[in-house]
Motif scaffolding. Structure first.
Motif, PDB file in Angstrom:
ATOM      1  N   PRO A   1       0.795  -1.232   0.000  1.00  0.00           N
ATOM      2  CA  PRO A   1       0.000   0.000   0.000  1.00  0.00           C
ATOM      3  C   PRO A   1       0.826   1.280   0.000  1.00  0.00           C
ATOM      4  O   PRO A   1       0.359   2.308  -0.506  1.00  0.00           O
ATOM      5  N   ILE A   2       2.053   1.251   0.522  1.00  0.00           N
ATOM      6  CA  ILE A   2       2.838   2.480   0.591  1.00  0.00           C
ATOM      7  C   ILE A   2       3.171   3.023  -0.789  1.00  0.00           C
ATOM      8  O   ILE A   2       3.377   4.221  -0.974  1.00  0.00           O
ATOM      9  N   LEU A   3       3.192   2.138  -1.802  1.00  0.00           N
ATOM     10  CA  LEU A   3       3.495   2.596  -3.167  1.00  0.00           C
ATOM     11  C   LEU A   3       2.324   3.329  -3.798  1.00  0.00           C
ATOM     12  O   LEU A   3       2.493   3.954  -4.852  1.00  0.00           O
ATOM     13  N   ARG A   4       1.153   3.274  -3.186  1.00  0.00           N
ATOM     14  CA  ARG A   4      -0.019   3.947  -3.735  1.00  0.00           C
ATOM     15  C   ARG A   4      -0.486   5.117  -2.863  1.00  0.00           C
ATOM     16  O   ARG A   4      -1.560   5.662  -3.077  1.00  0.00           O
ATOM     17  N   ALA A   5       0.341   5.499  -1.914  1.00  0.00           N
ATOM     18  CA  ALA A   5      -0.008   6.602  -1.017  1.00  0.00           C
ATOM     19  C   ALA A   5       0.833   7.831  -1.349  1.00  0.00           C
ATOM     20  O   ALA A   5       1.940   7.722  -1.892  1.00  0.00           O
TER      21      ALA A   5
ATOM     22  N   PRO B   1       9.281   5.884  -0.505  1.00  0.00           N
ATOM     23  CA  PRO B   1       8.311   4.796  -0.330  1.00  0.00           C
ATOM     24  C   PRO B   1       8.833   3.437  -0.783  1.00  0.00           C
ATOM     25  O   PRO B   1       8.383   2.400  -0.287  1.00  0.00           O
ATOM     26  N   GLN B   2       9.785   3.430  -1.718  1.00  0.00           N
ATOM     27  CA  GLN B   2      10.309   2.162  -2.213  1.00  0.00           C
ATOM     28  C   GLN B   2      11.182   1.438  -1.185  1.00  0.00           C
ATOM     29  O   GLN B   2      11.487   0.253  -1.368  1.00  0.00           O
ATOM     30  N   ILE B   3      11.597   2.135  -0.144  1.00  0.00           N
ATOM     31  CA  ILE B   3      12.309   1.456   0.945  1.00  0.00           C
ATOM     32  C   ILE B   3      11.479   1.499   2.226  1.00  0.00           C
ATOM     33  O   ILE B   3      12.010   1.328   3.326  1.00  0.00           O
ATOM     34  N   GLY B   4      10.169   1.738   2.065  1.00  0.00           N
ATOM     35  CA  GLY B   4       9.253   1.663   3.188  1.00  0.00           C
ATOM     36  C   GLY B   4       9.150   2.915   4.021  1.00  0.00           C
ATOM     37  O   GLY B   4       8.582   2.883   5.113  1.00  0.00           O
ATOM     38  N   LEU B   5       9.669   4.059   3.527  1.00  0.00           N
ATOM     39  CA  LEU B   5       9.616   5.312   4.272  1.00  0.00           C
ATOM     40  C   LEU B   5       8.482   6.191   3.767  1.00  0.00           C
ATOM     41  O   LEU B   5       8.383   6.455   2.562  1.00  0.00           O
TER      42      LEU B   5
ATOM     43  N   LEU C   1       6.336   9.556  -5.193  1.00  0.00           N
ATOM     44  CA  LEU C   1       5.975  10.298  -3.985  1.00  0.00           C
ATOM     45  C   LEU C   1       4.501  10.689  -3.964  1.00  0.00           C
ATOM     46  O   LEU C   1       4.000  11.177  -2.949  1.00  0.00           O
ATOM     47  N   TYR C   2       3.823  10.454  -5.084  1.00  0.00           N
ATOM     48  CA  TYR C   2       2.388  10.749  -5.175  1.00  0.00           C
ATOM     49  C   TYR C   2       1.570   9.491  -5.463  1.00  0.00           C
ATOM     50  O   TYR C   2       0.427   9.570  -5.896  1.00  0.00           O
ATOM     51  N   GLY C   3       2.181   8.321  -5.224  1.00  0.00           N
ATOM     52  CA  GLY C   3       1.459   7.065  -5.379  1.00  0.00           C
ATOM     53  C   GLY C   3       1.231   6.652  -6.817  1.00  0.00           C
ATOM     54  O   GLY C   3       0.328   5.856  -7.102  1.00  0.00           O
TER      55      GLY C   3
END
Length: 490
Positions: free
Chosen positions: A322-326, A370-374, A458-460
């Motif tokens: 989900p973090i990749l779409r946020a 986001p690709q490293i979970g941040l 950064l914008y999902g």
């Protein structure tokens, strides 16, 4: 310093086991029946927590009772049975020297420590911990492995000595015996039964070795600083034939993962390669981890990993998370300049590691937080041949050219395919420096494409979202552009 003198020691112990077992705070909350905010407050030190939680967390993470002991020490409660004077009080580690040797499918650890008794009582025994995890970050998979194939004392072949140069062989007794975790008291007593106490003001060496088959050991080794330490050193001794690739991280008391403060030294001599790293006066509860992957598999076995599997092993979040779409959280700069610095440092470290798994020489590479979970509005972009990245904090596209072109792009989060998509040939990006200064930078052609790819993250948005009607991703096996630059008219 004893645990009940340090208010953060229990929280640090909780974070340590979360890290060791690959549990998120959400997963621990679910496993123990406590709510997630409560768990988070305990792990951060904001909440004292209860002994019931400590016991539940011990059971969920298979710590051998380490959390309940830390909780009792933190709250000044004696555990049963009451411990005799030991390494828990009044010891300083003058030298902490660890070497991990791999050969023929077996890891052998040799640990040497020079201890100084700075307390008021003789030290009669010393507690050591042995924890293994084949699949860090995948607790269910590790749990199943160790249920079916527990780490045994026959596997370990534990031996211990007291005195410099292995002067006196000493015995050991078991404190806790779990499938993937052992606690052992090294008893300061010679083979003939003589006591060998370490008296106040004295110093002495303890050395021990044990072995673990590679089927039970993951590609990582960690040193946790539990006592005041003057010098800490770690070495990996690996076969050169495996073409190992080694990197390291430092996890602080606050739980932040940072690059090691100094580089890892490499010595390649004949058939072995030795990686070594050292530091002086490390902070209490810091954790230093060396990790590695094999460039060529042991025993000349081929590595049949898909590109996406390679990137997952290297720590890249994969499509479906989900973090990749946020939309990533923006930094409040300059107030959060330190948080931004940490995020960028983690991105640079991850980007360096990713470069070991693929040839990016032609087009360059980029990575978004986001690709490293941040959850952070930060990205780094490396133009082809560059060693220093373009750093983007809180980036926003403010203008782009009407002229576009179609080129193939790959994404580390689904690296098994390539997508041919249109991008502007020129783009204006507004972004912020850590000191709060705002600027606009213009990027052209291939660099514009790299930057837009990362800003999208950064914008999902994923690059495959830009596929025109009638276009579809192609398998990486059909792509012929690896190692070559994107083509542009001059």
């Amino acid at each position: 310093m004893s645990a009940n003198e340090d208010p953060d020691s229990y929280a640090a112990e909780v974070r340590h086991w979360l890290d060791i077992r690959g549990f998120s705070r959400t997963a621990l909350a679910k496993s123990t029946g406590f709510n997630r905010p409560y768990v988070s407050k305990i792990a951060s030190g904001a909440e004292r927590g209860s002994v019931e939680f400590a016991r539940a967390a011990d059971k969920a993470m298979r710590t051998g009772g380490a959390l309940e002991r830390a909780w009792r020490e933190r709250h000044g409660q004696a555990a049963a049975p009451a411990p005799v004077p030991s390494a828990a009080s009044g010891l300083t580690v003058d030298q902490d020297l660890a070497e991990l040797h791999y050969e023929d499918g077996v890891y052998r650890l040799t640990q040497r420590r020079r201890l100084i008794n700075t307390g008021t009582d003789p030290v009669l025994r010393y507690l050591i911990r042995i924890a293994v995890d084949k699949y860090p970050g995948e607790p269910e998979r590790s749990n199943q492995l160790y249920r079916e194939h527990p780490l045994t004392w026959d596997d370990l072949q534990l031996q211990a000595w007291y005195g410099e140069g292995r002067t006196e062989p000493i015995k050991w007794t078991v404190q806790h015996d779990r499938d993937a975790f052992k606690e052992v008291w090294l008893v300061l007593r010679g083979e003939d039964g003589r006591r060998l106490p370490l008296y106040p003001g004295e110093a002495g060496w303890i050395e021990y070795t044990y072995t673990v088959p590679e089927t039970l050991w993951g590609n990582w080794y960690r040193r946790a600083v539990r006592l005041p330490t003057n010098h800490l050193a770690v070495a990996l001794d690996l076969p050169a034939s495996t073409a190992p690739q080694v990197w390291g991280t430092h996890t602080s008391l606050t739980g932040d993962d940072l690059p090691l403060p100094t580089p890892i030294a490499v010595d390649r001599s004949g058939e072995r390669v030795r990686y070594s790293w050292a530091t002086d006066n490390p902070p209490l509860h810091a954790r230093y981890t060396l990790q590695w992957r094999w460039g060529a598999a042991p025993y000349d076995e081929p590595m049949h990993q898909r590109p996406s599997e390679v990137m997952a092993v290297l720590g890249i979040v994969q499509d479906g998370d989900p973090i990749l779409r946020a939309t990533a959280r923006k930094f409040n700069l300059p107030a959060e300049a330190e948080q931004a610095r940490i995020a960028v440092a983690r991105l640079q470290q991850a980007a360096e590691l990713v470069a070991t798994g693929h040839d990016f020489s032609g087009k360059g590479r980029g990575l978004a937080a986001p690709q490293i979970g941040l959850d952070a509005a930060a990205a780094v972009v490396y133009p082809p041949g560059a060693s220093d990245p373009v750093i983007l904090l809180n980036p926003v596209v403010v203008e782009s050219s009407a002229e576009t072109d179609m080129q193939y792009e790959g994404c580390l989060s689904f690296f098994d395919t390539r997508s041919r998509i249109p991008r502007p040939l020129s783009v204006h990006i507004a972004h912020t420096d850590p000191d709060g200064s705002e600027r606009i930078t213009v990027f052209e052609q291939g660099l514009a494409r790299l930057v837009l790819h990362e800003v999208d993250h950064l914008y999902g948005v994923l690059c495959s979202d830009h596929l025109p009607e009638g276009e579809a991703p192609i398998p990486v096996e059909e792509y012929r552009g690896t190692g070559s630059a994107w083509a542009y008219r001059s």
